[in-house]
Every structure is written in structure tokens, then in C-alpha cells.
Motif scaffolding. Sequence first.
Motif, PDB file in Angstrom:
ATOM      1  N   TYR A 159       0.814  -1.221   0.000  1.00 32.89           N
ATOM      2  CA  TYR A 159       0.000   0.000   0.000  1.00 32.89           C
ATOM      3  C   TYR A 159       0.848   1.272   0.000  1.00 32.89           C
ATOM      4  CZ  TYR A 159      -3.881  -3.137   1.274  1.00 32.89           C
ATOM      5  OH  TYR A 159      -4.823  -4.144   1.288  1.00 32.89           O
ATOM      6  N   GLY A 160       2.159   1.116  -0.013  1.00 34.04           N
ATOM      7  CA  GLY A 160       3.032   2.282  -0.104  1.00 34.04           C
ATOM      8  C   GLY A 160       3.393   2.921   1.221  1.00 34.04           C
ATOM      9  N   VAL A 161       3.166   2.215   2.325  1.00 36.18           N
ATOM     10  CA  VAL A 161       3.578   2.729   3.637  1.00 36.18           C
ATOM     11  C   VAL A 161       4.997   2.233   3.883  1.00 36.18           C
ATOM     12  CG1 VAL A 161       3.052   2.800   6.106  1.00 36.18           C
ATOM     13  CG2 VAL A 161       1.192   2.620   4.428  1.00 36.18           C
ATOM     14  N   LEU A 162       5.969   3.107   3.679  1.00 34.89           N
ATOM     15  CA  LEU A 162       7.368   2.689   3.695  1.00 34.89           C
ATOM     16  C   LEU A 162       8.154   3.282   4.859  1.00 34.89           C
ATOM     17  CD1 LEU A 162       8.059   3.044  -0.137  1.00 34.89           C
ATOM     18  CD2 LEU A 162       7.273   1.018   1.123  1.00 34.89           C
ATOM     19  N   ASP A 163       7.618   4.290   5.513  1.00 33.65           N
ATOM     20  CA  ASP A 163       8.314   4.894   6.637  1.00 33.65           C
ATOM     21  C   ASP A 163       8.425   3.880   7.774  1.00 33.65           C
ATOM     22  OD1 ASP A 163       9.243   7.522   8.076  1.00 33.65           O
ATOM     23  OD2 ASP A 163       7.803   6.566   9.443  1.00 33.65           O
ATOM     24  N   ALA A 164       9.661   3.623   8.227  1.00 32.30           N
ATOM     25  CA  ALA A 164       9.912   2.568   9.214  1.00 32.30           C
ATOM     26  C   ALA A 164       9.157   2.817  10.516  1.00 32.30           C
ATOM     27  CB  ALA A 164      11.412   2.446   9.486  1.00 32.30           C
ATOM     28  N   ALA A 165       9.122   4.060  10.965  1.00 42.77           N
ATOM     29  CA  ALA A 165       8.452   4.373  12.221  1.00 42.77           C
ATOM     30  C   ALA A 165       6.939   4.166  12.091  1.00 42.77           C
ATOM     31  CB  ALA A 165       8.751   5.813  12.639  1.00 42.77           C
ATOM     32  N   GLU A 166       6.384   4.550  10.941  1.00 43.93           N
ATOM     33  CA  GLU A 166       4.953   4.380  10.724  1.00 43.93           C
ATOM     34  C   GLU A 166       4.587   2.900  10.663  1.00 43.93           C
ATOM     35  OE1 GLU A 166       1.427   5.868   7.625  1.00 43.93           O
ATOM     36  OE2 GLU A 166       3.509   6.512   7.339  1.00 43.93           O
ATOM     37  N   VAL A 167       5.427   2.121   9.990  1.00 46.36           N
ATOM     38  CA  VAL A 167       5.180   0.682   9.896  1.00 46.36           C
ATOM     39  C   VAL A 167       5.243   0.039  11.275  1.00 46.36           C
ATOM     40  CG1 VAL A 167       6.098  -1.505   9.048  1.00 46.36           C
ATOM     41  CG2 VAL A 167       5.968   0.468   7.518  1.00 46.36           C
ATOM     42  N   GLU A 168       6.274   0.391  12.040  1.00 47.21           N
ATOM     43  CA  GLU A 168       6.431  -0.218  13.361  1.00 47.21           C
ATOM     44  C   GLU A 168       5.283   0.182  14.289  1.00 47.21           C
ATOM     45  OE1 GLU A 168       7.553  -2.558  16.349  1.00 47.21           O
ATOM     46  OE2 GLU A 168       8.278  -2.609  14.271  1.00 47.21           O
ATOM     47  N   GLY A 169       4.825   1.421  14.178  1.00 49.38           N
ATOM     48  CA  GLY A 169       3.688   1.854  14.985  1.00 49.38           C
ATOM     49  C   GLY A 169       2.443   1.047  14.667  1.00 49.38           C
ATOM     50  N   PHE A 170       2.204   0.797  13.372  1.00 44.79           N
ATOM     51  CA  PHE A 170       1.031   0.013  12.956  1.00 44.79           C
ATOM     52  C   PHE A 170       1.162  -1.417  13.467  1.00 44.79           C
ATOM     53  CE2 PHE A 170      -2.237  -1.849  10.492  1.00 44.79           C
ATOM     54  CZ  PHE A 170      -3.023  -0.837   9.966  1.00 44.79           C
ATOM     55  N   LEU A 171       2.372  -1.979  13.377  1.00 44.00           N
ATOM     56  CA  LEU A 171       2.575  -3.353  13.820  1.00 44.00           C
ATOM     57  C   LEU A 171       2.419  -3.480  15.333  1.00 44.00           C
ATOM     58  CD1 LEU A 171       5.575  -4.472  11.573  1.00 44.00           C
ATOM     59  CD2 LEU A 171       3.136  -4.928  11.256  1.00 44.00           C
ATOM     60  N   CYS A 172       2.855  -2.470  16.071  1.00 38.84           N
ATOM     61  CA  CYS A 172       2.675  -2.486  17.528  1.00 38.84           C
ATOM     62  C   CYS A 172       1.192  -2.502  17.891  1.00 38.84           C
ATOM     63  CB  CYS A 172       3.365  -1.271  18.160  1.00 38.84           C
ATOM     64  SG  CYS A 172       5.152  -1.412  18.273  1.00 38.84           S
ATOM     65  N   LEU A 173       0.422  -1.685  17.178  1.00 38.65           N
ATOM     66  CA  LEU A 173      -1.024  -1.671  17.412  1.00 38.65           C
ATOM     67  C   LEU A 173      -1.652  -3.015  17.041  1.00 38.65           C
ATOM     68  CD1 LEU A 173      -2.062   1.880  16.151  1.00 38.65           C
ATOM     69  CD2 LEU A 173      -1.906   1.075  18.515  1.00 38.65           C
ATOM     70  N   THR A 174      -1.114  -3.645  15.989  1.00 40.30           N
ATOM     71  CA  THR A 174      -1.629  -4.950  15.576  1.00 40.30           C
ATOM     72  C   THR A 174      -1.381  -5.991  16.654  1.00 40.30           C
ATOM     73  OG1 THR A 174      -1.209  -4.409  13.249  1.00 40.30           O
ATOM     74  CG2 THR A 174      -1.505  -6.735  13.798  1.00 40.30           C
ATOM     75  N   ARG A 175      -0.181  -5.971  17.243  1.00 43.44           N
ATOM     76  CA  ARG A 175       0.113  -6.918  18.324  1.00 43.44           C
ATOM     77  C   ARG A 175      -0.824  -6.683  19.504  1.00 43.44           C
ATOM     78  NH1 ARG A 175       5.370  -4.996  16.929  1.00 43.44           N
ATOM     79  NH2 ARG A 175       6.442  -6.474  15.542  1.00 43.44           N
ATOM     80  N   GLU A 176      -1.061  -5.416  19.816  1.00 41.78           N
ATOM     81  CA  GLU A 176      -1.956  -5.092  20.913  1.00 41.78           C
ATOM     82  C   GLU A 176      -3.385  -5.539  20.611  1.00 41.78           C
ATOM     83  OE1 GLU A 176      -3.524  -1.158  23.401  1.00 41.78           O
ATOM     84  OE2 GLU A 176      -1.761  -1.025  22.109  1.00 41.78           O
ATOM     85  N   ALA A 177      -3.803  -5.366  19.350  1.00 44.79           N
ATOM     86  CA  ALA A 177      -5.163  -5.747  18.958  1.00 44.79           C
ATOM     87  C   ALA A 177      -5.370  -7.257  19.061  1.00 44.79           C
ATOM     88  CB  ALA A 177      -5.440  -5.288  17.532  1.00 44.79           C
ATOM     89  N   ASN A 178      -4.300  -8.015  18.844  1.00 43.63           N
ATOM     90  CA  ASN A 178      -4.409  -9.471  18.902  1.00 43.63           C
ATOM     91  C   ASN A 178      -4.293 -10.021  20.321  1.00 43.63           C
ATOM     92  OD1 ASN A 178      -4.789  -9.808  16.149  1.00 43.63           O
ATOM     93  ND2 ASN A 178      -2.605  -9.934  15.715  1.00 43.63           N
ATOM     94  N   ARG A 179      -3.968  -9.140  21.271  1.00 44.96           N
ATOM     95  CA  ARG A 179      -3.826  -9.575  22.652  1.00 44.96           C
ATOM     96  C   ARG A 179      -5.214  -9.749  23.260  1.00 44.96           C
ATOM     97  NH1 ARG A 179      -0.583  -5.462  24.550  1.00 44.96           N
ATOM     98  NH2 ARG A 179       1.112  -6.454  23.415  1.00 44.96           N
ATOM     99  N   PRO A 180      -5.464 -10.875  23.931  1.00 38.85           N
ATOM    100  CA  PRO A 180      -6.800 -11.087  24.514  1.00 38.85           C
ATOM    101  C   PRO A 180      -7.148 -10.013  25.532  1.00 38.85           C
ATOM    102  CG  PRO A 180      -5.522 -13.125  24.497  1.00 38.85           C
ATOM    103  CD  PRO A 180      -4.574 -12.023  24.150  1.00 38.85           C
ATOM    104  N   GLY A 181      -8.408  -9.599  25.558  1.00 39.40           N
ATOM    105  CA  GLY A 181      -8.866  -8.652  26.561  1.00 39.40           C
ATOM    106  C   GLY A 181      -8.924  -9.299  27.933  1.00 39.40           C
ATOM    107  N   TRP A 182      -9.121  -8.477  28.979  1.00 42.62           N
ATOM    108  CA  TRP A 182      -9.152  -9.011  30.343  1.00 42.62           C
ATOM    109  C   TRP A 182     -10.219 -10.075  30.512  1.00 42.62           C
ATOM    110  CZ3 TRP A 182     -13.687  -8.784  32.942  1.00 42.62           C
ATOM    111  CH2 TRP A 182     -14.611  -7.803  32.570  1.00 42.62           C
TER     112      TRP A 182
END
Length: 288
Positions: free
Chosen positions: A68-91
Motif C-alpha cells: 500500500y506504499g507505507v514505507l516509513d519505518a516508524a509508521e510501519v512499526e507503529g502500525f505493527l505495535c497496534l496490531t500486536r496489541e489488537a491481537n492480545r486477549p482482553g481481560w
Amino acid sequence: MADSRPAGAPTVLRVVLGKRLTHLRERAGLSYEEAGRALDVTHATVRRMEKAEVGLKIPYVEKLLHVYGVLDAAEVEGFLCLTREANRPGWWHRFRDVLPEWFSAFVSLEGEANLIRAYEPHYIPGLLQTEEYARAVLRAGMPHARDADIERAVTVRRERQGLLAKDGAPLLWVVMDETVLRRPIGGPDVMRAQVDRLVEATDMPNVRLQLMPFAAGPHPAMYGPFHIFRFPLQELPDIAYAENLVGASYFDQRDDVSSFLEALDRMCAQAAPAHTTKAILGGIRKEI
């Protein structure tokens, strides 16, 4: 949305990331099929990722961001961090043995909303129930459940209630039918304690309670209870929730949610004003 989701109920963050992936794909001018070919998966898999119907696999997300053309390393890592958090089970995941999968989405929505509006014709809303009242309600709804399972379900309800006391707590605005307070649940002592809890709630700055008296006559939502959630996240539209005996439906289409909002607005105008609720509760308590 508008389905009962028997499995895989999404967390709010997963919904947000799915909408962001949709935006990025459309900005890149790619179809579902083209995105699917980049991952070597079907177009249906991409669609389900965007609709938060499946978990987001980190390698897939990383590849899609590149496509999709998102190449900025910081932007990619931020999205991936949110993805890991989203996949974490809720309480609530640790209570999955007593919590229906379709209700897990409700708990996630409840936890992220900044405004929760509801109409309740049958019971005190879960966020305002005493433990004894909750126990009686759960036993009526789960007549074959073990005592241990009932207690775990009560614990879930108690932990949900912490939401109203946290920093940045949502505004809870509820219209309750008079039937809720007239139906004896758990016996007189339980009902008196429950009414006392509601009286205390009327003093909370983020709780607004209105009662719909019998004398008000028919109103727009006599068909059943529902909730409407509003969020501070711009990616999320208002979401309406309606429950039934074996599942629930979630609505995020504007026309659908508008119907719920209009009904609730009319009911708020028809119900007794919020500033009279404490006095009405006091009168009802004397009759219990």
C-alpha cells in the motif's frame, strides 16, 4: 455489521485497524483481489481482515503496508505495535468459559466508548447491578449453570463496573422502564439494596438515569432493550447493540443506528427528567 457473530468477536482496536487497512488499500487504488494476490490468499481473507472478522497476522499486515506504499519505518512499526496489541486477549478472555463469544464484543465496545446510551425494560443495567441482584438475574437466565459458573459470571459483571470509576470514564445515560423496579428479583432485601445503589449512581457525574413510568404510555422502543456506543476514535462510527435469547446483533450502518438514536431521543423526552430520578427511586424503595 448487523450479524450475531457466533465466533471471533473483534476487539475495538482490531476494528479500527481494519478500517485503516481499508483506507490504505483504497488510497493505493487496489481491489480486494489485488491485495489478496500480494499475500497469496483469497480476496475474502483480505475482506475479513478489514471487517475485523479474523485476527491480523503480523506478516500479512507488514506485507500489505509495503504493497500500500507505507514505507516509513516508524509508521510501519507503529502500525505493527497496534496490531500486536489488537491481537492480545482482553481481560475478559480468562472468563471465556462463562462469557458467550458474542458478548465479548460488547465488553470491548463498552470499554472503549466515551458515551454509552441504553434502554432497559427488564433489568437494572449490568454496570449498576449489586452482586446479589446480578447473582439472582444470572441464575434466572442460566438455570442449569453450576454455582461456580454463576460466581464467575458475577465476577465479570463486577470487573466491568470498574469502568465507571476509572479516569476518562464514559458517560452512561440509561432510560429504564418502571417495570425494572417493580419486578421482584432476589427478594425485598436485594431489591432495596439495588435501589440504594441506583440512588448512589444518580450522584455520579458520569451517570444519567431516567425512568419511564407506566403512566407515560407507549413509547418507541417497546420491542426490547438496546445499547448505543459512541467512541472518541474517528474511525469508529456509532454502534448499536441489540440482544436476544441466543445471541446479539451489532449495527454500524448509519441508517440503522439513526433509528435507534431517534427512538432513544424520543424516549428521553418522554421519560421523567433525570433530576427527578432520585426522588422517584426513594418513593419506590418505600414500597418494597
